[in-house]
Write a protein that holds these residues in place. Structure first.
Motif, mmCIF file in Angstrom:
data_model
loop_
_atom_site.group_PDB
_atom_site.id
_atom_site.type_symbol
_atom_site.label_atom_id
_atom_site.label_comp_id
_atom_site.label_asym_id
_atom_site.label_seq_id
_atom_site.Cartn_x
_atom_site.Cartn_y
_atom_site.Cartn_z
ATOM 1 N N SER A 1 60.364 76.284 63.548
ATOM 2 C CA SER A 1 59.750 77.538 63.420
ATOM 3 C C SER A 1 58.814 77.368 62.343
ATOM 4 N N GLU B 1 58.131 80.208 60.619
ATOM 5 C CA GLU B 1 58.667 81.357 59.774
ATOM 6 C C GLU B 1 59.714 80.744 59.007
ATOM 7 N N LEU B 2 60.551 80.237 59.760
ATOM 8 C CA LEU B 2 62.022 79.854 59.257
ATOM 9 C C LEU B 2 61.917 78.342 58.622
ATOM 10 N N LYS B 3 60.853 78.090 57.295
ATOM 11 C CA LYS B 3 60.906 77.091 56.911
ATOM 12 C C LYS B 3 60.595 77.266 55.231
ATOM 13 N N SER B 4 60.657 76.265 54.693
ATOM 14 C CA SER B 4 60.237 76.249 53.193
ATOM 15 C C SER B 4 58.775 76.527 52.942
ATOM 16 N N ASN B 5 58.231 77.115 52.099
ATOM 17 C CA ASN B 5 56.962 77.559 52.154
ATOM 18 C C ASN B 5 56.191 76.208 51.713
ATOM 19 N N LYS C 1 68.175 82.306 59.788
ATOM 20 C CA LYS C 1 67.698 83.065 58.880
ATOM 21 C C LYS C 1 66.802 82.267 57.728
ATOM 22 N N SER C 2 65.864 83.046 56.974
ATOM 23 C CA SER C 2 65.333 82.320 55.760
ATOM 24 C C SER C 2 66.233 82.121 54.738
ATOM 25 N N SER D 1 70.470 76.348 50.502
ATOM 26 C CA SER D 1 71.346 76.836 51.814
ATOM 27 C C SER D 1 72.844 76.371 51.462
#
Length: 147
Positions: free
Chosen positions: A11, A13-17, A77-78, A83
């Motif tokens: 994804s 969106e669902l990853k480190s920036n 989730k982000s 985590s």
């Protein structure tokens, strides 16, 4: 482990920036070199959450610097920086997750040495049996009582 295999995509969106780039039509997540090799980054797939049954995922790890790596399953989730407290999995540093307060007492492991996961390249299977509440992780081709 399992006869059915699906190629997962990661994804956007669902990853480190930072320090994570996706390639191969988002089927490959690459952790870029960072000043601190243990910098925690994550990338989640676009797969739908699972709530029952048996599921197996195979991951190809390419890790030329043998940087710290964690194989795990989690809620979709982000995450912030870490985590460790909510994802269920392992790292090659003989670490079992989650580390969350109160979860240590319900987590069970076979306490094997996990150093055989520290490689420059390998395939790893994650077998999740939701009904049994069991997660098994192995380097493909190295299933044994002590690995």
């Amino acid at each position: 482990y399992h006869l059915l295999a699906v190629i997962l995509t990661f994804s956007d969106e669902l990853k480190s920036n930072t320090c994570i780039t996706l390639s191969e039509d988002k089927t490959c997540a690459i952790k870029l070199d960072t000043p601190n090799e243990s910098d925690h980054r994550y990338a989640l797939t676009t797969a739908d959450p699972v709530f029952d049954g048996v599921h197996c995922w195979r991951v190809l790890l390419i890790n030329p610097n043998k940087s710290w790596f964690m194989w795990a399953v989690s809620r979709k989730k982000s995450f912030g920086q870490y985590s460790y407290d909510t994802a269920w999995g392992i790292s090659y540093g003989n670490q079992w997750f989650p580390w969350g307060f109160g979860l240590q007492n319900i987590k069970k492991t076979n306490m094997i040495n996990l150093h055989h996961f520290r490689r420059t390249e390998c395939e790893v299977d994650l077998l999740l049996d939701v009904d049994k509440k069991e997660l098994r992780i192995c380097v493909v081709g190295e299933k044994s009582k002590d690995k």
